[in-house]
Design a protein around this motif. Structure first.
Motif, PDB file in Angstrom:
ATOM      1  N   UNK A  62       0.854  -1.184   0.000  1.00  0.00           N
ATOM      2  CA  UNK A  62       0.000   0.000   0.000  1.00  0.00           C
ATOM      3  C   UNK A  62       0.885   1.226   0.000  1.00  0.00           C
ATOM      4  N   UNK A  63       0.716   2.049  -1.033  1.00  0.00           N
ATOM      5  CA  UNK A  63       1.520   3.254  -1.197  1.00  0.00           C
ATOM      6  C   UNK A  63       0.603   4.474  -1.173  1.00  0.00           C
ATOM      7  N   UNK A  68       7.898   6.818 -12.258  1.00  0.00           N
ATOM      8  CA  UNK A  68       9.102   6.010 -12.276  1.00  0.00           C
ATOM      9  C   UNK A  68       9.532   5.521 -10.905  1.00  0.00           C
ATOM     10  N   UNK A  69       8.813   5.944  -9.860  1.00  0.00           N
ATOM     11  CA  UNK A  69       9.208   5.556  -8.502  1.00  0.00           C
ATOM     12  C   UNK A  69       8.898   4.093  -8.218  1.00  0.00           C
ATOM     13  N   UNK A  73       4.450   2.394   2.180  1.00  0.00           N
ATOM     14  CA  UNK A  73       5.395   3.373   1.642  1.00  0.00           C
ATOM     15  C   UNK A  73       4.667   4.687   1.381  1.00  0.00           C
ATOM     16  N   UNK A  74       5.220   5.781   1.886  1.00  0.00           N
ATOM     17  CA  UNK A  74       4.761   7.118   1.513  1.00  0.00           C
ATOM     18  C   UNK A  74       5.770   7.658   0.510  1.00  0.00           C
ATOM     19  N   UNK A  75       5.338   7.813  -0.729  1.00  0.00           N
ATOM     20  CA  UNK A  75       6.252   8.271  -1.770  1.00  0.00           C
ATOM     21  C   UNK A  75       6.632   9.725  -1.517  1.00  0.00           C
ATOM     22  N   UNK A  76       7.896  10.070  -1.660  1.00  0.00           N
ATOM     23  CA  UNK A  76       8.329  11.445  -1.422  1.00  0.00           C
ATOM     24  C   UNK A  76       8.043  12.370  -2.599  1.00  0.00           C
ATOM     25  N   UNK A  77       7.493  11.814  -3.680  1.00  0.00           N
ATOM     26  CA  UNK A  77       7.222  12.591  -4.887  1.00  0.00           C
ATOM     27  C   UNK A  77       5.771  13.078  -4.866  1.00  0.00           C
TER      28      UNK A  77
END
Length: 210
Positions: free
Chosen positions: A138-139, A209-210, A169-173
């Motif tokens: 889960x992002x 792309x992450x 995951x918390x995407x930094x983008x």
């Protein structure tokens, strides 16, 4: 890979993300099939507009005509993108149990953080009991972030997401609230097709792309 783009709260930008991601994957050599389980049908409408305008790649977007989970799992060699909202909670839960990846776009506000927390609480027990993929992730990421980087709500929302149980995951983008997304959709185009060198296109390519 089955990716479900979902959130409990409307207006989080699920369909915009799903549409842009579908075209991005196709342009990067992946075969994509989409499922539009949202009664608003924005994902389907965008694909239809794109087809009418003659843009390539064409997108194959389906509704559900059989057992949803079986349909999703039948595309073993394709990227499957599912756009679903809380208005169809039964379909959402079924799609989530089949997902390899759940992506949650979250606008920068306390109300959206609360809605995301409730979403995770609602689906959590069902996913633990019913999911078929033990490697499911889960992002979450901040969507429609303020263009002014100094505004604190965006940073606070990302920090709050990192504290929520149920997000791997918390995407930094971040995708910022840019008019380019809205204007490109009205033409049946992705933001990176309409303005390939623009800020919105750069942000989306980084996220994808992450």
């Amino acid at each position: 890979m089955i990716t479900v783009i979902a959130n409990l709260k409307g207006g989080s930008g699920k369909s915009t993300v799903a549409f842009n991601l579908a075209v991005w994957l196709e342009k990067n050599g992946r075969s994509v099939v989409g499922y539009d389980l949202d009664p608003q049908c924005t994902f389907s409408d965008l694909a239809m507009l794109r087809r009418e305008m003659g843009y390539k790649p064409d997108l194959a977007i389906h509704s559900v005509r059989a057992v949803l989970k079986e349909q999703l799992l039948s595309h073993a060699d394709q990227e499957v993108l599912v756009d679903v909202g809380a208005a169809n909670m039964a379909a959402m839960k079924e799609a989530l149990t089949a997902a390899d990846r759940i992506v949650i776009p979250v606008p920068p506000s306390q109300a959206d953080v609360w809605a995301t927390q409730r979403f995770l609480h609602i689906i959590g027990p069902d996913l633990d009991a019913m999911k078929i993929n033990g490697n499911q992730q889960t992002l979450a990421f901040v969507n429609r972030a303020d263009t002014n980087k100094s505004i604190r709500e965006t940073h606070e929302t990302e920090a709050a997401l990192r504290m929520l149980s149920g997000i791997d995951i918390v995407l930094p983008h971040r995708l910022r609230l840019r008019t380019g997304f809205r204007r490109s959709l009205s033409e049946g185009l992705t933001v990176f097709e309409m303005w390939p060198r623009g800020k919105a296109a750069k942000e989306f390519r980084t996220l994808a792309g992450a």
